[in-house]
Design a protein around this motif. Structure first.
Motif, short mmCIF file in Angstrom:
data_model
loop_
_atom_site.label_atom_id
_atom_site.label_comp_id
_atom_site.label_asym_id
_atom_site.label_seq_id
_atom_site.Cartn_x
_atom_site.Cartn_y
_atom_site.Cartn_z
N LYS A 56 0.85 -1.20 0.00
CA LYS A 56 0.00 0.00 0.00
C LYS A 56 0.88 1.25 0.00
CE LYS A 56 -4.09 -2.07 1.83
NZ LYS A 56 -4.84 -2.14 0.62
N PRO A 57 0.42 2.33 -0.60
CA PRO A 57 1.24 3.55 -0.63
C PRO A 57 1.23 4.27 0.72
CG PRO A 57 -0.87 3.93 -1.70
CD PRO A 57 -0.82 2.47 -1.34
N ALA A 58 2.28 5.01 0.96
CA ALA A 58 2.35 5.85 2.17
C ALA A 58 1.27 6.93 2.05
CB ALA A 58 3.72 6.48 2.30
N THR A 59 0.62 7.22 3.18
CA THR A 59 -0.42 8.24 3.20
C THR A 59 -0.27 9.09 4.45
OG1 THR A 59 -1.94 6.65 4.19
CG2 THR A 59 -2.09 6.93 1.82
N ASP A 60 -1.12 10.07 4.57
CA ASP A 60 -1.10 11.02 5.67
C ASP A 60 -1.26 10.31 7.01
OD1 ASP A 60 -2.29 12.85 7.68
OD2 ASP A 60 -2.20 14.32 6.07
N LEU A 61 -0.28 10.45 7.89
CA LEU A 61 -0.33 9.77 9.18
C LEU A 61 -1.47 10.28 10.06
CD1 LEU A 61 3.46 9.46 10.08
CD2 LEU A 61 1.86 7.61 9.52
N ASN A 62 -1.79 11.56 9.95
CA ASN A 62 -2.91 12.09 10.74
C ASN A 62 -4.21 11.40 10.38
OD1 ASN A 62 -1.40 14.04 12.21
ND2 ASN A 62 -1.41 15.36 10.41
N LYS A 63 -4.44 11.21 9.09
CA LYS A 63 -5.66 10.54 8.64
C LYS A 63 -5.68 9.08 9.08
CE LYS A 63 -6.54 13.51 4.70
NZ LYS A 63 -6.60 13.62 3.24
N GLN A 64 -4.53 8.43 9.02
CA GLN A 64 -4.46 7.03 9.44
C GLN A 64 -4.70 6.91 10.95
OE1 GLN A 64 -1.49 4.46 7.12
NE2 GLN A 64 -0.63 6.54 7.06
#
Length: 125
Positions: A56-64
């Protein structure tokens, strides 16, 4: 998230080692909740699932982070095991993809942290 000096390394550790230590600490809480809820069957992942998670691609840590909180609330209040398992997979993805830890690093750090926790319990921590 809860530390006053976010991003600051522990005195005897690099920033990365500090992050890994905090990550496996949080992992221990996932295991604790799964044990309390009798959801330990949701923790094991297959090699295929790990490959999918790691791709999976890296995404916004806040959203995760917010997604994990939402999923854990849903799991707790609505007794939805699927939400707990999804939160667990997102957590694994953060460690493997966003933080770039290897499975071996996580396992070694978890074992070391667990040893420290056992020593603390033996000394009435």
């Amino acid at each position: 998230v809860w530390k006053i000096h976010r991003g600051k390394a522990d005195p005897d550790k690099t920033h990365r080692a500090t992050l890994l230590n905090e990550y496996v600490d949080a992992m221990d809480f996932f295991f604790l909740v799964s044990a309390i809820q009798q959801w330990t069957h949701l923790i094991p992942v297959t090699p295929e699932q790990l490959t999918t998670i790691a791709a999976k691609p890296a995404t916004d840590l806040n959203k995760q982070y917010l997604a994990i909180k939402h999923l854990l609330y849903d799991a707790y209040f609505n007794h939805r095991q699927e939400s707990y398992q999804h939160a667990w997979h997102v957590f694994l993805k953060i460690g493997l993809v966003d933080f770039g830890f290897t499975q071996d690093e996580i396992q070694t750090a978890f074992t070391a942290k667990n040893h420290v926790n056992e020593q603390r319990q033996a000394n009435n921590y």
